[in-house]
Design a protein around this motif. Structure first.
Motif, PDB file in Angstrom:
ATOM      1  N   GLN A  63       0.806  -1.207   0.000  1.00  0.00           N
ATOM      2  CA  GLN A  63       0.000   0.000   0.000  1.00  0.00           C
ATOM      3  C   GLN A  63       0.840   1.258   0.000  1.00  0.00           C
ATOM      4  OE1 GLN A  63      -4.093  -0.689   1.282  1.00  0.00           O
ATOM      5  NE2 GLN A  63      -3.044  -0.698   3.231  1.00  0.00           N
ATOM      6  N   ASN A  64       2.013   1.155   0.543  1.00  0.00           N
ATOM      7  CA  ASN A  64       2.899   2.304   0.483  1.00  0.00           C
ATOM      8  C   ASN A  64       4.323   1.792   0.415  1.00  0.00           C
ATOM      9  OD1 ASN A  64       3.983   1.930   3.206  1.00  0.00           O
ATOM     10  ND2 ASN A  64       1.921   2.539   3.863  1.00  0.00           N
ATOM     11  N   LYS A  65       5.249   2.707   0.328  1.00  0.00           N
ATOM     12  CA  LYS A  65       6.620   2.261   0.068  1.00  0.00           C
ATOM     13  C   LYS A  65       7.251   1.601   1.290  1.00  0.00           C
ATOM     14  CE  LYS A  65       8.626   6.790   1.115  1.00  0.00           C
ATOM     15  NZ  LYS A  65       9.597   7.804   0.710  1.00  0.00           N
ATOM     16  N   TYR A  66       6.557   1.614   2.402  1.00  0.00           N
ATOM     17  CA  TYR A  66       7.160   1.051   3.603  1.00  0.00           C
ATOM     18  C   TYR A  66       6.845  -0.422   3.812  1.00  0.00           C
ATOM     19  CZ  TYR A  66       7.804   5.963   4.307  1.00  0.00           C
ATOM     20  OH  TYR A  66       8.161   7.274   4.121  1.00  0.00           O
ATOM     21  N   THR A  67       5.989  -0.962   2.974  1.00  0.00           N
ATOM     22  CA  THR A  67       5.682  -2.387   3.138  1.00  0.00           C
ATOM     23  C   THR A  67       5.992  -3.130   1.844  1.00  0.00           C
ATOM     24  OG1 THR A  67       3.380  -1.955   2.589  1.00  0.00           O
ATOM     25  CG2 THR A  67       3.934  -2.058   4.924  1.00  0.00           C
TER      26      THR A  67
ATOM     27  N   HIS B 225      10.564  -7.449   0.525  1.00  0.00           N
ATOM     28  CA  HIS B 225      10.350  -7.731   1.936  1.00  0.00           C
ATOM     29  C   HIS B 225      10.130  -6.444   2.693  1.00  0.00           C
ATOM     30  CE1 HIS B 225      11.021 -11.967   1.617  1.00  0.00           C
ATOM     31  NE2 HIS B 225      12.097 -11.757   0.908  1.00  0.00           N
ATOM     32  N   ASP B 226       9.574  -6.567   3.858  1.00  0.00           N
ATOM     33  CA  ASP B 226       9.256  -5.383   4.654  1.00  0.00           C
ATOM     34  C   ASP B 226      10.442  -5.007   5.540  1.00  0.00           C
ATOM     35  OD1 ASP B 226       6.779  -5.607   3.618  1.00  0.00           O
ATOM     36  OD2 ASP B 226       5.781  -6.162   5.469  1.00  0.00           O
ATOM     37  N   PRO B 227      10.877  -3.760   5.503  1.00  0.00           N
ATOM     38  CA  PRO B 227      11.921  -3.362   6.462  1.00  0.00           C
ATOM     39  C   PRO B 227      11.401  -3.364   7.899  1.00  0.00           C
ATOM     40  CG  PRO B 227      11.215  -1.475   5.119  1.00  0.00           C
ATOM     41  CD  PRO B 227      10.565  -2.688   4.540  1.00  0.00           C
ATOM     42  N   CYS B 228      10.111  -3.137   8.075  1.00  0.00           N
ATOM     43  CA  CYS B 228       9.551  -3.145   9.435  1.00  0.00           C
ATOM     44  C   CYS B 228       8.222  -3.898   9.401  1.00  0.00           C
ATOM     45  CB  CYS B 228       9.364  -1.713   9.952  1.00  0.00           C
ATOM     46  SG  CYS B 228       8.688  -1.662  11.628  1.00  0.00           S
ATOM     47  N   VAL B 229       8.271  -5.214   9.598  1.00  0.00           N
ATOM     48  CA  VAL B 229       7.046  -6.016   9.510  1.00  0.00           C
ATOM     49  C   VAL B 229       6.043  -5.658  10.597  1.00  0.00           C
ATOM     50  CG1 VAL B 229       7.968  -8.027   8.272  1.00  0.00           C
ATOM     51  CG2 VAL B 229       8.191  -7.886  10.774  1.00  0.00           C
ATOM     52  N   GLY B 230       6.538  -4.953  11.603  1.00  0.00           N
ATOM     53  CA  GLY B 230       5.643  -4.534  12.666  1.00  0.00           C
ATOM     54  C   GLY B 230       4.476  -3.695  12.157  1.00  0.00           C
ATOM     55  N   ILE B 231       4.725  -2.927  11.076  1.00  0.00           N
ATOM     56  CA  ILE B 231       3.652  -2.072  10.555  1.00  0.00           C
ATOM     57  C   ILE B 231       2.421  -2.908  10.219  1.00  0.00           C
ATOM     58  CG2 ILE B 231       2.977  -0.469   8.721  1.00  0.00           C
ATOM     59  CD1 ILE B 231       5.980   0.220   8.412  1.00  0.00           C
ATOM     60  N   ARG B 232       2.669  -4.007   9.514  1.00  0.00           N
ATOM     61  CA  ARG B 232       1.542  -4.840   9.107  1.00  0.00           C
ATOM     62  C   ARG B 232       0.973  -5.669  10.246  1.00  0.00           C
ATOM     63  NH1 ARG B 232       3.652  -8.003   4.280  1.00  0.00           N
ATOM     64  NH2 ARG B 232       1.654  -9.044   4.565  1.00  0.00           N
TER      65      ARG B 232
ATOM     66  N   THR C 234      12.507  -8.500  10.603  1.00  0.00           N
ATOM     67  CA  THR C 234      12.438  -9.635   9.687  1.00  0.00           C
ATOM     68  C   THR C 234      13.836 -10.169   9.391  1.00  0.00           C
ATOM     69  OG1 THR C 234      11.701 -10.378   7.529  1.00  0.00           O
ATOM     70  CG2 THR C 234      12.514  -8.151   7.632  1.00  0.00           C
ATOM     71  N   SER C 235      13.889 -11.460   9.130  1.00  0.00           N
ATOM     72  CA  SER C 235      15.169 -12.114   8.855  1.00  0.00           C
ATOM     73  C   SER C 235      15.575 -11.982   7.395  1.00  0.00           C
ATOM     74  CB  SER C 235      15.056 -13.588   9.227  1.00  0.00           C
ATOM     75  OG  SER C 235      13.981 -14.175   8.512  1.00  0.00           O
ATOM     76  N   SER C 236      14.719 -11.400   6.577  1.00  0.00           N
ATOM     77  CA  SER C 236      15.037 -11.252   5.149  1.00  0.00           C
ATOM     78  C   SER C 236      15.767  -9.940   4.930  1.00  0.00           C
ATOM     79  CB  SER C 236      13.750 -11.295   4.322  1.00  0.00           C
ATOM     80  OG  SER C 236      13.114 -12.542   4.484  1.00  0.00           O
ATOM     81  N   ILE C 237      17.073  -9.990   4.905  1.00  0.00           N
ATOM     82  CA  ILE C 237      17.890  -8.772   4.814  1.00  0.00           C
ATOM     83  C   ILE C 237      19.005  -8.970   3.795  1.00  0.00           C
ATOM     84  CG2 ILE C 237      17.443  -7.886   7.136  1.00  0.00           C
ATOM     85  CD1 ILE C 237      19.945  -9.366   8.090  1.00  0.00           C
ATOM     86  N   LEU C 238      19.602  -7.826   3.419  1.00  0.00           N
ATOM     87  CA  LEU C 238      20.667  -7.892   2.410  1.00  0.00           C
ATOM     88  C   LEU C 238      22.042  -8.152   3.021  1.00  0.00           C
ATOM     89  CD1 LEU C 238      19.610  -5.095  -0.107  1.00  0.00           C
ATOM     90  CD2 LEU C 238      19.647  -7.573  -0.462  1.00  0.00           C
ATOM     91  N   THR C 239      22.164  -7.996   4.341  1.00  0.00           N
ATOM     92  CA  THR C 239      23.443  -8.255   4.991  1.00  0.00           C
ATOM     93  C   THR C 239      23.768  -9.746   4.908  1.00  0.00           C
ATOM     94  OG1 THR C 239      22.582  -6.689   6.631  1.00  0.00           O
ATOM     95  CG2 THR C 239      24.728  -7.726   7.107  1.00  0.00           C
TER      96      THR C 239
ATOM     97  N   GLY D  47      19.388  -2.146   3.169  1.00  0.00           N
ATOM     98  CA  GLY D  47      18.886  -3.523   3.056  1.00  0.00           C
ATOM     99  C   GLY D  47      18.688  -4.187   4.409  1.00  0.00           C
ATOM    100  N   ASP D  48      18.497  -3.379   5.432  1.00  0.00           N
ATOM    101  CA  ASP D  48      18.336  -3.947   6.778  1.00  0.00           C
ATOM    102  C   ASP D  48      16.870  -3.846   7.211  1.00  0.00           C
ATOM    103  OD1 ASP D  48      19.131  -5.182   9.098  1.00  0.00           O
ATOM    104  OD2 ASP D  48      20.737  -3.749   9.536  1.00  0.00           O
ATOM    105  N   SER D  49      16.580  -4.336   8.378  1.00  0.00           N
ATOM    106  CA  SER D  49      15.210  -4.303   8.900  1.00  0.00           C
ATOM    107  C   SER D  49      15.270  -3.922  10.369  1.00  0.00           C
ATOM    108  CB  SER D  49      14.563  -5.682   8.743  1.00  0.00           C
ATOM    109  OG  SER D  49      15.268  -6.649   9.498  1.00  0.00           O
ATOM    110  N   VAL D  50      14.090  -3.708  10.967  1.00  0.00           N
ATOM    111  CA  VAL D  50      14.075  -3.301  12.374  1.00  0.00           C
ATOM    112  C   VAL D  50      12.794  -3.790  13.052  1.00  0.00           C
ATOM    113  CG1 VAL D  50      12.904  -1.067  12.134  1.00  0.00           C
ATOM    114  CG2 VAL D  50      14.669  -1.352  13.894  1.00  0.00           C
ATOM    115  N   GLY D  51      12.854  -3.929  14.360  1.00  0.00           N
ATOM    116  CA  GLY D  51      11.705  -4.379  15.140  1.00  0.00           C
ATOM    117  C   GLY D  51      10.766  -3.250  15.499  1.00  0.00           C
ATOM    118  N   ALA D  52       9.702  -3.585  16.222  1.00  0.00           N
ATOM    119  CA  ALA D  52       8.708  -2.577  16.581  1.00  0.00           C
ATOM    120  C   ALA D  52       7.896  -3.054  17.787  1.00  0.00           C
ATOM    121  CB  ALA D  52       7.759  -2.329  15.408  1.00  0.00           C
TER     122      ALA D  52
END
Lengths: 366, 366, 366, 366
Positions: B52-56, B327-334, B302-307, B203-208
């Motif tokens: 729905q937006n660029k964050y997911t 993949h979502d950088p912050c799956v917490g949003i969803r 999320t464990s899906s990262i570019l590192t 290419g990283d992700s973060v928790g929430a």
């Protein structure tokens, strides 16, 4: 309605009130052929029971557990095991002055709102005495685990009392049994002793954080999606009196990490996958990885304090309350064996669930 | 075995994989006579759906829900409601390069260890796509709640992204729907947007941390001891993908408080008891007090990262992995609408349990 | 509330109405690694489906089953298996004239009294079409049993139609598949054909008795006291539409026997205990003996007949009803594959339960 | 595993063996506010208990029930009710000669095959003594029903002993309590007395048929498809020791009827629908019609007889067995109060399930 059973195959129903004739656990689904007797269960109850040192309530119950069924000639038979603990030190009179007032932060108001019943004798079913039944059932679970997973070790300990946490650098498994707080950090334990003395003098109480670690858990336990190992542990721990939060592995702090930081990297060891760290707390997708399973839970301070608090009477008049009598300044201390018991029950339950499947653990790696 | 059902009377069984033909929820126990149609459910799914937006994630699924049973002429019939969502954008080829490697922090290794099955197409049953089924079921629960508890309002929002929390002083209910993060603090939301942009680039992700509040919950809900309202909420939230901790009210911070600080004092209001504060999160002894029910949960990155991370191949060789693709950088949003859905299901379930008893809520105070 | 799930570990939830878009079974707890595909399930549905000969209803449904989840590359994954059958021949208009009248002996009046909903389209959830979902789930159970108990054979057959029973002296397993009644007695089958022709002409219907035998059931299955093998079989068979009685082994006739007559004497055979007779129907104390498990159930005549009967309209006026349209003169015929499916589900469920215990079947005799 | 719980909301778990220290029932889900005490339960146990006349076993147990939890000041509290009956007359020595031999027709061989445990003391968990716990739980169910459905009457009686049935033309409700067989036909009862005397002399036993009728059951009870009222009754009755068949209404005889004969015609009465007959046994589509609910079950003859029968020893040698000691020539007599208790539990359970729904019974006719 009430729901007093937990577990899928190892099903524990606890029953009884703090001031009735007895309480206990009806355990259905224990496998047959498990060596167990009353002494084996009593050992765990003795660790939990109150009045053992000056830091816990002075109520003195022998908390002697009797096995009324399901064990024959020293072995479980596969039929329900009834574990009964008689209440001997009820002293209902101690509670007379709180009979007509709700205690802020206590379940007496919601039990009244739900059931329309006022058991003024000290908590009734909502009393922490119910956890004695869990510890007895947990002892039975441990006896079964000794047969099914002999390398499993379940250890609970306190990692924080009020604002004072342990120093992980000083963590010592052997220290846990040496102090009255099940604290793995000897230095922290000393500070806690002083802190509790001051709390007792002021008639106040404080919260705590308990951690329970299971070592030697085989990979593959957990029944996704709604019987995940962490889901069931969360429910098990949250069901303990006064618990307000449950964490698995990194817990709330996982929210602060990046994916790069949080990934537990995997390499190959002699016996299978080896992980560089354990942010996951031993559980991925609700299934055990073979690492230590690590659960933490927060226990709120008891509501029985000497500080006067505003409240209502049963008939709705505004008043103040002060709770006199015997109470624990830090009920978290007594929650340690309870957390261990819940961990034992949940892991046994999932071991039994897992045994049923075709080719369990056939997904061998390497 | 797997356990894919939750709830006592309002029973939801979710089914389906991320790359199979469809997924859905079989809902048994929905009361008859609830007005509902596909559009009413679609509304909630549209809030959750990706892309729905660029964050997911850019996976584009219409996520159109169909009601296959249990609804007749715009009303539930009291029989099972089957909610089906077809998978249309499966693009399995995107996943080809991770087919033979386990992702650190992902459930693919434990599913393989448990079931001996390798569904390399993108998570299979462990994928967050399963939560679409929960949102559909939650929509049905909301429709029933609209009949049973018309004053109830359930609202989820994000209170922390990685190291950045909201400022409670700026909390604004109306702001939540205005930004892509369901953030009640407009200023925090701006900071999060920048932060996510930088994460995406690296290419990283973060928790929430997500908080869900239910306002207008009647007193008396909860089925102690093992079906406490908080117990069931803890299980419900912990069962969501990537959740590592659940808090009720004060949560972990309750461990830091004294009994004096933690007591929510009670006075009498026009409609019954009024509390001076809500450390309890609306639940005492596992039963609702009538205050807001407040739950928080932490979602790991999320464990899906570019590192590049060390890992194993399915056959046990050591290797490195980088997860490309959407993949979502912050799956917490969803996870926000998912947390709301779980709250709706749990509260409806307990409302139904509570209705069965003689003289429900007869414990009237004042 | 409704309860649409059966089974302890192999859990089948059926959903759907006779005139909705689809119906099906959500099967949770199927072990992973079971080879199965749609064709394997379709085989069983084709046996059950209506319109195959002049003795069953002329409703023509392809009853094509689709597997929507839980199977990957020809094997079960251990996650929920969704089995969907679309309703293609709904012809609701046929039912228009019974829309406003209750049918004596039919569930339409009690569904209305319970749920307050009138699904006038032909039975809705109470229609025998629901049993198609059971047959699909039973097919999956059979696929799992083929792995777990390869010697098991489950066979259903009709032993009585109205007043006409079979002659056990002419019992022939091979005859069962040769006639449209699944009758093991060729001579009886001929008589039934004539009898049904006359019933059809008079627009009447008749009841039947079905027997289902499971050969090759290992000893030790059953979970006393309330999950006894016969208890679960009784519930499974009684839950089939129109069933009014269930018998195990000697059944009602056991009441006529003396203890001397009823005792199945035991001697030693090469592979363990051998019994001189099977009054027990293969079950003692709720646990299988290793003999054939034998269950019988009575199916009442369908209520859809041409004979005018007194009844009420939905608004309570007295009237008469005649049920025109396509209906089965002997619905018992179509119950045969359903009885087999229930037997398969129950036995698989108990096999899975039994596998979980320590030293299953270690009580070896001789 | 074993499954020792029945019921959906009114959940009864029985525990205990015939020769352990005690047995009982843990009842979870009893509504709060039900007036009950030990005397109210004892009344039902006294009806069941053995040794009351020369037609039942001479084992003399006071069977005194104690309420250990869940009742406070004469009312249920909504928490689990623990009902305990101590075993006082265990006389294990009586059983010494059968310790090493299996009894044909008895569960001792299958329990051994399942659990690998040999409790030679007289049946252990499979003993009919377990039914004392059911009667206690049934007493509690009756106390709750007295509040929820004051017009409900549940009555059990024997309608056949061996080859001798009652004459329905002589059926007299008042006669049931006047003879030792709970026989509604005084003339039949006389014949049974003579018949039992001759059986006793020959050391043989005989089967029986019990009927239980519930009058005053409201329409709308039952939770289709797998919690139908008749499904649950079938399971409840089949779970009773020695039961081999269960019938609802017309039962097996329904197979003999035509649709014209079997239709219970409906007319309008002052309080709603009135039926011309009750072939249905008060249940259509698994839901109560408001007519009498009628269930019958067949009890096989006890396997404890003086006639020598071929059997095996525990180690597999062929031998003969004769069962001396105290036993019932017609165990069906004592099954009457047990059947009543199961009926009470099932009806209460469904009343509680039904109360939860929106607009229960809103489908008012006329």
């Amino acid at each position: 309605m009430s729901l007093n059973t937990f577990g899928h195959l190892f099903r524990v129903t606890t029953w009884g009130e703090s001031h009735g004739p007895a309480l206990g656990a009806t355990v259905d689904g224990c496998p047959p052929g498990v060596p167990v007797d009353e002494a084996a269960l009593q050992r765990w109850l003795d660790l939990r029971k109150p009045g053992q040192n000056k830091y816990t309530t002075q109520r003195r119950e022998p908390d002697a557990v009797r096995i009324l069924s399901g064990v024959f000639e020293g072995q479980t038979t596969g039929t329900p095991v009834q574990l009964m603990i008689e209440n001997t030190d009820q002293r209902s009179k101690d509670y007379s002055e709180i009979a007509a007032k709700f205690r802020p932060g206590h379940a007496d108001i919601t039990y009244f709102q739900k059931y329309g019943i006022r058991d003024y004798r000290g908590g009734g079913r909502s009393s922490a005495r119910e956890t004695a039944a869990r510890v007895a059932a947990g002892g039975l679970a441990r006896a079964a685990l000794a047969e099914l997973a002999p390398n499993l070790q379940i250890t609970g300990y306190m990692v924080q009392m009020g604002p004072r946490g342990i120093d992980r650098a000083r963590f010592d498994w052997d220290e846990i049994a040496r102090n009255p707080f099940w604290c793995p950090d000897a230095e922290a334990a000393e500070g806690w002793a002083d802190y509790l003395d001051s709390l007792r003098k002021s008639g106040d109480s404080v919260g705590a954080v308990i951690e329970v670690t299971a070592r030697g858990v085989p990979a593959g336990l957990g029944a996704p999606i709604y019987g995940k190992l962490d889901t069931d542990l969360a429910a098990a721990m949250m069901s303990i009196n006064a618990v307000k939060a449950v964490e698995i592995g990194e817990g709330m702090a996982a929210a602060m990490l990046t994916g790069t930081e949080n990934a537990d990297e995997i390499t190959m060891g002699p016996d299978g996958p080896v992980y560089s760290s354990n942010h996951a707390g031993g559980i991925l997708g609700g299934i055990s990885t073979g690492q230590d399973v690590v659960v933490r839970f927060a226990v709120k301070p008891t509501s029985s304090i000497l500080t006067p608090r505003k409240t209502l009477t049963v008939t709705g008049e505004e008043t103040e309350i002060v709770t006199k009598g015997r109470h624990d300044p830090c009920v978290g201390i007594r929650a340690v064996p309870v957390g261990e018991a819940m961990m034992a029950c949940v892991i046994l339950d999932h071991l039994l669930l897992h045994r049923g499947q075709i080719g369990a653990n056939r997904g061998h790696i390497g």
